[in-house]
Design an enzyme around this catalytic site. Sequence first.
Site, PDB file in Angstrom:
ATOM      1  NE  ARG A 106      92.371 109.189  -9.839  1.00  0.00           N
ATOM      2  CZ  ARG A 106      93.333 109.432  -8.955  1.00  0.00           C
ATOM      3  NH1 ARG A 106      94.334 108.590  -8.812  1.00  0.00           N
ATOM      4  NH2 ARG A 106      93.293 110.512  -8.193  1.00  0.00           N
ATOM      5  CG  HIS A 133      92.980 115.675  -9.039  1.00  0.00           C
ATOM      6  ND1 HIS A 133      91.853 115.032  -8.568  1.00  0.00           N
ATOM      7  CD2 HIS A 133      94.040 115.077  -8.398  1.00  0.00           C
ATOM      8  CE1 HIS A 133      92.207 114.099  -7.700  1.00  0.00           C
ATOM      9  NE2 HIS A 133      93.517 114.103  -7.583  1.00  0.00           N
ATOM     10  CD  GLN A 136      95.048 116.526  -4.237  1.00  0.00           C
ATOM     11  OE1 GLN A 136      95.000 115.314  -4.422  1.00  0.00           O
ATOM     12  NE2 GLN A 136      95.488 117.055  -3.108  1.00  0.00           N
ATOM     13  CG  ASP A 224     101.144 116.784  -9.514  1.00  0.00           C
ATOM     14  OD1 ASP A 224     101.427 115.655  -9.061  1.00  0.00           O
ATOM     15  OD2 ASP A 224     100.265 116.954 -10.383  1.00  0.00           O
ATOM     16  CB  CYS A 264      98.276 116.503  -5.197  1.00  0.00           C
ATOM     17  SG  CYS A 264      99.346 116.015  -6.574  1.00  0.00           S
ATOM     18  NE  ARG A 292      91.566 114.384  -2.851  1.00  0.00           N
ATOM     19  CZ  ARG A 292      91.984 113.455  -3.715  1.00  0.00           C
ATOM     20  NH1 ARG A 292      93.248 113.117  -3.770  1.00  0.00           N
ATOM     21  NH2 ARG A 292      91.136 112.884  -4.566  1.00  0.00           N
TER      22      ARG A 292
HETATM   23  N1   CP Z   1      96.357 112.873  -4.871  1.00  0.00           N
HETATM   24  C1   CP Z   1      95.718 111.821  -5.372  1.00  0.00           C
HETATM   25  O1   CP Z   1      94.745 111.943  -6.133  1.00  0.00           O
HETATM   26  O2   CP Z   1      96.214 110.626  -4.961  1.00  0.00           O
HETATM   27  P1   CP Z   1      95.851 109.199  -5.562  1.00  0.00           P
HETATM   28  O3   CP Z   1      96.338 109.190  -6.990  1.00  0.00           O
HETATM   29  O4   CP Z   1      96.562 108.214  -4.713  1.00  0.00           O
HETATM   30  O5   CP Z   1      94.364 109.018  -5.518  1.00  0.00           O
HETATM   31  N1  NVA Z   2      99.092 115.120 -11.993  1.00  0.00           N
HETATM   32  C1  NVA Z   2      99.055 113.851 -11.327  1.00  0.00           C
HETATM   33  C2  NVA Z   2      98.240 113.939 -10.084  1.00  0.00           C
HETATM   34  C3  NVA Z   2      98.218 112.684  -9.265  1.00  0.00           C
HETATM   35  C4  NVA Z   2      97.332 112.785  -8.074  1.00  0.00           C
HETATM   36  C5  NVA Z   2      98.498 112.804 -12.263  1.00  0.00           C
HETATM   37  O1  NVA Z   2      97.563 113.103 -13.019  1.00  0.00           O
HETATM   38  O2  NVA Z   2      99.009 111.677 -12.275  1.00  0.00           O
END
Ligand code: CP
Ligand code: NVA
Length: 305
Positions: A106, A133, A136, A224, A264, A292
């Site tokens: 990430r 993402h 997701q 989101d 999400c 997930r």
């Molecule tokens: N939806 C998602 O990716 O959640 P987290 O940021 O908690 O991993």
């Molecule tokens: N768009 C959001 C998604 C979180 C799961 C972010 O990038 O923070």
Amino acid sequence: MSLGKKDFLSIADHTPEDLRRILDLAKEQKPLARRHELPHSHPNRTLACVFAKPSLRTRISFETAMMQLGGNSLFITDKEIGLGVRESIYDVAKVMSRFVDGIMIRWFDDGEVVELAKHADVPVINGLTDLLHPCQVMGDILTVEEHLGSIENKTVCMVGDGNNLANSWINASRRFGFNFVLACPEGYEPNEDIMNAAEKDGASFCVMNDPQEAVEGAHVIYSDAFYSMGQEEEAIKRRADFAPFQITTDLLKAAHEKHVVLHCLPAHRGEEITDEVMDGPHSVVFDEAENRQHAQRAIIALLMS
Ligand code: CP
Ligand code: NVA
């Protein structure tokens, strides 16, 4: 059985057949995993989980998925690794490849993840970047199909920012044959290269500024945060710009009568979505969170086979 590509960086990198293989395996293994009866197909394998941003779902779902397959996972922060800072991306990729069997990352910059994958000798999985993402959205499609049947020809409407999720949904519309509609304020459109590539592929998607018009007849309503991780300083401006883009019970009146609502998560209740919708009869947000794990376990299993 494995995927045609070594890595899982973007939905657009994979064929519809490979993506379907992931969902089929996820569906097959979900009941077994829930009953703690999943065979240990990946004993002694290790997945490194690298995080430059916070996480609840991504971390826990990847780590538990790896355990369910009989393997191990490692949690590592960007501060320890110093990817591209303490050491070059090339060197980190080569060293990690000697220790682990896969890397989930990430990160902020998508290009750096692509570079890591280019030099790594083990599969690299995108666990969210500023651009994408993909894991997701694979879990999201699994959720949609559990509730509504095949996603093909359905309409998915996201109300909010043209962010990493919107970009991944556009990529998914190219591969799964559904319609994607984004309602966002002017100036918050998705990535232009992603939209151009999808258009060239003949994908069915559109971007508009009117949430009411966008949700008309939609089967899936997607939400989101108005500001993503790393954009906290823009929160005040974004809250104002996105105020008309809140998902409310009233807005949903125009959706298809059998619609589902996805988010999400994490949600800012009362901001991009009301409590009434989050906890309402159309909401499937916690099935979505669970999925997930099932979708990602299938990705890991296929990539690390
Ligand atoms: N939806 C998602 O990716 O959640 P987290 O940021 O908690 O991993
Ligand atoms: N768009 C959001 C998604 C979180 C799961 C972010 O990038 O923070």
